[in-house]
Scaffold this motif. Structure first.
Motif, PDB file in Angstrom:
ATOM      1  N   UNK A   1      46.051  12.021  17.515  1.00 41.39           N
ATOM      2  CA  UNK A   1      47.017  12.385  18.552  1.00 41.39           C
ATOM      3  C   UNK A   1      46.463  12.060  19.934  1.00 41.39           C
TER       4      UNK A   1
ATOM      5  N   UNK B   1      46.608   8.433  20.641  1.00 40.42           N
ATOM      6  CA  UNK B   1      47.976   8.000  20.935  1.00 40.42           C
ATOM      7  C   UNK B   1      48.420   8.492  22.319  1.00 40.42           C
TER       8      UNK B   1
ATOM      9  N   UNK C   1      47.065   6.149  24.756  1.00 49.02           N
ATOM     10  CA  UNK C   1      47.865   4.918  24.791  1.00 49.02           C
ATOM     11  C   UNK C   1      49.134   5.127  25.597  1.00 49.02           C
ATOM     12  N   UNK C   2      49.774   6.248  25.330  1.00 48.87           N
ATOM     13  CA  UNK C   2      51.035   6.516  26.017  1.00 48.87           C
ATOM     14  C   UNK C   2      50.826   6.560  27.524  1.00 48.87           C
TER      15      UNK C   2
ATOM     16  N   UNK D   1      50.467   3.088  28.888  1.00 44.66           N
ATOM     17  CA  UNK D   1      51.739   2.386  29.034  1.00 44.66           C
ATOM     18  C   UNK D   1      52.513   2.917  30.246  1.00 44.66           C
TER      19      UNK D   1
ATOM     20  N   UNK E   1      53.828   0.835  33.523  1.00 41.28           N
ATOM     21  CA  UNK E   1      55.190   0.839  34.073  1.00 41.28           C
ATOM     22  C   UNK E   1      55.138   1.073  35.586  1.00 41.28           C
TER      23      UNK E   1
ATOM     24  N   UNK F   1      56.409   2.617  24.995  1.00 38.15           N
ATOM     25  CA  UNK F   1      56.119   4.029  25.237  1.00 38.15           C
ATOM     26  C   UNK F   1      56.858   4.900  24.233  1.00 38.15           C
TER      27      UNK F   1
ATOM     28  N   UNK G   1      55.125   4.752  20.881  1.00 41.83           N
ATOM     29  CA  UNK G   1      53.931   5.587  20.805  1.00 41.83           C
ATOM     30  C   UNK G   1      54.313   7.060  20.686  1.00 41.83           C
ATOM     31  N   UNK G   2      55.312   7.464  21.458  1.00 38.73           N
ATOM     32  CA  UNK G   2      55.766   8.858  21.395  1.00 38.73           C
ATOM     33  C   UNK G   2      56.228   9.193  19.985  1.00 38.73           C
TER      34      UNK G   2
ATOM     35  N   UNK H   1      55.187   7.744  17.281  1.00 34.21           N
ATOM     36  CA  UNK H   1      53.989   7.807  16.457  1.00 34.21           C
ATOM     37  C   UNK H   1      53.360   9.195  16.544  1.00 34.21           C
ATOM     38  N   UNK H   2      53.314   9.714  17.744  1.00 36.79           N
ATOM     39  CA  UNK H   2      52.730  11.048  17.928  1.00 36.79           C
ATOM     40  C   UNK H   2      53.513  12.075  17.123  1.00 36.79           C
TER      41      UNK H   2
END
Lengths: 94, 94, 94, 94
Positions: A32, A35, A38-39, A42, A46, B39, B42-43, B45-46
Motif C-alpha cells: 500500500x 502504491x 506512486x500515486x 503521479x 500532473x 492516478x 493506482x488508486x 490498485x490500492x
DNA sequence: GAACTTATGTCGGTGC
DNA sequence: GCACCGACATAAGTTC
C-alpha cells in the motif's frame, strides 16, 4: 488458507504462526505504501504539467475546466452505454 | 474550423502559430488526462490491496490507521533530518 | 454586534455576555438541527418515490442511472457556459 | 423502449398505455429531481449556518461534534423509550 | 476560499 | 429471512 488469527502449526507446534501473520500484514502495508508513493508521484506530475502549461501562457483554471468537461462527457457516454445495456437486458435482447 | 482565436504571423512566416498553439494546448490536456488515468489506476490498485487484505482477515480501517501513523512517523523523521541538516550547515559542518 | 468572544457590556458591566453567547450558540445549533431534520425528511421522500416507482414496475437502478445521466448533462451544460464566460472574460468581451 | 412493465389495454380501451407509462416514468423522475434539488438547497443552508456561526467566532468542527453528540443522545433516548414500550406491551400494560 | 482527497455512513445485493 | 459485504454517496479534513 492463511489467516491472521492464531492457529497451530502442523509440525510439532513450532510457533511460527504469528511471525507469518505479521509478515503478511507487513507485506500488505508495504504494498500500500509503495502504491501511495506512486500515486503521489503521479499527482505531482500532473501539477508539473499545469505549471509548465502556465509557463506557456495557459491559464490553469481554464485548463481544469476543460479537463473536467471532457471527463464529464466521457462519463456521460459510458453511462449512456450502460443504460442501453440495462435496457437491452431488461428486454431480453442480450 | 481550426481555432477561434485571432492572430497572424509577421513577416514571411508561414501561418503555423495558431495550429501550433492549439496543438500545444491539446498536448497539455492529453498529458494531464493520461496522468489522471494513471492516478485512478493506482488508486484502484490500492483498493484492491485493501480488499485482498480483508480477504485475509485484516481490517481495512485498522490498516489505514497503521499506514497513516507510519506516514506521520516518516514525516517527523524527515523533518528531524532536515533540521539537523540546517544546524550542520549553520555551523559549517557540512 | 454580539460576538462570542469576551467583551464588555456597555451598561455598568453587568455580566450578561456569556448568557448571550450561549444563547447564540444554542440558536445556531438548533437551526442546524432543524435543517438536518428537513434534509433527512427530503431524503426519505426520495426513497419513497423510488419505492412507489418500483411498485409501478420500474427498476430503481435504471431510474437512478437516468437521474444521474440527466444531472451530468445539466452540469456539463453549466460548465460549458462557465467556460464560455471565462473565454469571453479572457478576451475582454464581457 | 416502451415501458418496463408489459401491459395491454383490456377490451375497448384506447391504446393509451404507453404514453401514460412514459408520462408516469417522467413524472417519477421529475419528482425525484425536484426533491434532489430541495435536498441540495437544505444542505447549502446548513453550510451557510456554519459559515455564519464561524463569522460569529464559533468553530465549525466543535459545533459538528455538539450536533452529533446531541443526535446520539436523542437516539439513545428514543431507543430507551422504544424498549419501554416493548416491555409495557409484553406485560399487557399498554 | 476553492479544489482535492480521504473517511464514514448508508443502501442495495447476496449467501447461509 | 437475516445478516454480512461491497458499492456508492455524502461529509469532513486538508492543502494550495
Amino acid at each position: 488458507m492463511p489467516t491472521p488469527s492464531v492457529g497451530h502449526n502442523s509440525d510439532a507446534m513450532l510457533d511460527t504462526d504469528e511471525p507469518v501473520a505479521a509478515d503478511q500484514l507487513r507485506l500488505f502495508i508495504e504494498r500500500i505504501e509503495r502504491l501511495e508513493g506512486e500515486k503521489k508521484g503521479v499527482a505531482d506530475d500532473i501539477k508539473d504539467v499545469y505549471s509548465e502549461a502556465k509557463s506557456s501562457g495557459y491559464d490553469a483554471k481554464t485548463m481544469r475546466m476543460i479537463v473536467q468537461l471532457r471527463k464529464m462527457k466521457a462519463e456521460a457516454r459510458a453511462e449512456r452505454d450502460m443504460l442501453l445495456e440495462t435496457y437491452k437486458a431488461a428486454l431480453g435482447l442480450d
